[in-house]
Enzyme design. Sequence first.
Site, PDB file in Angstrom:
ATOM      1  N   HIS A 157       0.835  -1.205   0.000  1.00 51.82           N
ATOM      2  CA  HIS A 157       0.000   0.000   0.000  1.00 51.82           C
ATOM      3  C   HIS A 157       0.870   1.256   0.000  1.00 51.82           C
ATOM      4  O   HIS A 157       0.548   2.252  -0.666  1.00 51.82           O
ATOM      5  CB  HIS A 157      -0.912  -0.027   1.232  1.00 51.82           C
ATOM      6  CG  HIS A 157      -1.756   1.188   1.390  1.00 51.82           C
ATOM      7  ND1 HIS A 157      -1.520   2.136   2.361  1.00 51.82           N
ATOM      8  CD2 HIS A 157      -2.832   1.638   0.689  1.00 51.82           C
ATOM      9  CE1 HIS A 157      -2.411   3.100   2.263  1.00 51.82           C
ATOM     10  NE2 HIS A 157      -3.210   2.824   1.264  1.00 51.82           N
ATOM     11  N   GLU A 189       2.083   1.815  -3.515  1.00 49.45           N
ATOM     12  CA  GLU A 189       1.006   2.411  -4.322  1.00 49.45           C
ATOM     13  C   GLU A 189       0.964   3.928  -4.146  1.00 49.45           C
ATOM     14  O   GLU A 189       0.854   4.683  -5.126  1.00 49.45           O
ATOM     15  CB  GLU A 189      -0.328   1.794  -3.920  1.00 49.45           C
ATOM     16  CG  GLU A 189      -1.547   2.414  -4.616  1.00 49.45           C
ATOM     17  CD  GLU A 189      -2.754   2.494  -3.710  1.00 49.45           C
ATOM     18  OE1 GLU A 189      -3.450   3.522  -3.740  1.00 49.45           O
ATOM     19  OE2 GLU A 189      -3.012   1.527  -2.967  1.00 49.45           O
ATOM     20  N   HIS A 190       1.059   4.394  -2.915  1.00 50.61           N
ATOM     21  CA  HIS A 190       1.054   5.833  -2.657  1.00 50.61           C
ATOM     22  C   HIS A 190       2.226   6.524  -3.345  1.00 50.61           C
ATOM     23  O   HIS A 190       2.076   7.611  -3.921  1.00 50.61           O
ATOM     24  CB  HIS A 190       1.131   6.091  -1.144  1.00 50.61           C
ATOM     25  CG  HIS A 190      -0.193   6.089  -0.458  1.00 50.61           C
ATOM     26  ND1 HIS A 190      -0.694   7.183   0.202  1.00 50.61           N
ATOM     27  CD2 HIS A 190      -1.143   5.113  -0.341  1.00 50.61           C
ATOM     28  CE1 HIS A 190      -1.883   6.892   0.709  1.00 50.61           C
ATOM     29  NE2 HIS A 190      -2.173   5.637   0.403  1.00 50.61           N
ATOM     30  N   GLU A 223      -4.384   7.812   7.521  1.00 53.30           N
ATOM     31  CA  GLU A 223      -5.370   6.896   6.936  1.00 53.30           C
ATOM     32  C   GLU A 223      -5.699   5.766   7.911  1.00 53.30           C
ATOM     33  O   GLU A 223      -6.863   5.390   8.083  1.00 53.30           O
ATOM     34  CB  GLU A 223      -4.809   6.334   5.624  1.00 53.30           C
ATOM     35  CG  GLU A 223      -5.808   5.618   4.755  1.00 53.30           C
ATOM     36  CD  GLU A 223      -5.216   5.182   3.421  1.00 53.30           C
ATOM     37  OE1 GLU A 223      -5.924   4.472   2.686  1.00 53.30           O
ATOM     38  OE2 GLU A 223      -4.051   5.521   3.120  1.00 53.30           O
TER      39      GLU A 223
END
Length: 418
Positions: A46, A49-50, A126
């Site tokens: 993840h 991905e960022h 997040e």
Amino acid sequence: MVEKSILPNGIRVLTENIPQAHSVSIGIWVVNGSRHESLEQAGISHFVEHMLFKGSANCSTLDISKKVDALGGPLNGFTGREYSCLHLRTLPEKLSLAINLMAELLLKTCYDPDEVEKERRVILQEIERLNASPDEKVHDLFSQTFWPDNALGRPVLGTVESVQKITRDALVHFTRERYINSSLIISIAGNVGHGQVLEHVITAFAPVSALCPLTEQAEPLPVKAVSLEPLVGTQAHICLGTEALSQSHPNRFAGMLLNAVLGGGMSSRLFQSLREENGLVYATYSYLNSHSDSGAMVSYATTSATQAGEVVALILEQLDHLRHHAVSAEELDAVRQRLQDRLKMSLDSTYSRMERMALSEIFQGEYVSVRSVMRELAKVTPDNLCKLAHYLMSNDSLCLCIIGDVDDQAEKLQNISF
């Protein structure tokens, strides 16, 4: 028409030509997700991905934003438990520019140290937001409880502790090892030809290695468990689930219909029982959480904490009824028609067509058309559903997770069974 080519470096290129479409959807899919991480790496997929959006060798973050806006956009990405995706929607005449930009972002991410730290703070926020949202957190809690000690059950975002420990060097190494290799799938749907797509992809993704490191995957074994997490407030968020079929199981179409009967709409059994007949909930539904080698069928409801035990009992009642009583032909036909109608409507979306090609390739190794899915749905009988429900809905894999103040009901909830 759907076409597939495998490049010399192993990249799979999938296209569907849709002459009437005004847009084209492009997806760069990587067969890597959170379940392929070690415990120490939790959340790194993840994080990668960022970082794909935070600058490359030739583009600053602002340059990327300007190029995406010029293409029509939006450019977005997501990370799942078994795959990750970078996707963009644009016009057919801008196909080459779009493919080149997406290749640039994946193959030449610069991982500027300042940007890494900025994005780390964003991800920690997040995680904080998720932990403060019990209606979302309860689904992660269910996976962790249902598949304990297995990467499949861990949160895609990772934890505060694991994300804080991820270094820039680890991100660079993980990207080179897991993303820039033959696990890539490039799926494109719209008014474009296969040959045209191949020409652009071969050039843009030429640096990709043909190697694809394999990671040993432990078998995810579901367990019977109850997890009650306290929450200050009046609401309780409930996930109650049992085992379901994998994405490639031959009976998965019956599983889709069984889930739709249980909680797939306003006429579903959960909605009618919990909301319409008893007025105990505002929201309730069920969903399939299916993977390559395991699955769960989960019922969700939010209610007053004082009524949590009553809601759980009613969900169990609906599950037990499905185990022992065949769905009527009329109800099955209505649910089947609803699923088939939704499949037909998805054909209007180039994104849905792009996604279908990629997921079919990941889980079945070949394209599974909407028409073939509709044919398989048409074969399912009421008896099929009853037998499947009896097979799946077992006390051995009955899992309950509640976030809410239910201490006064804990003893009864800890001992749930059919």
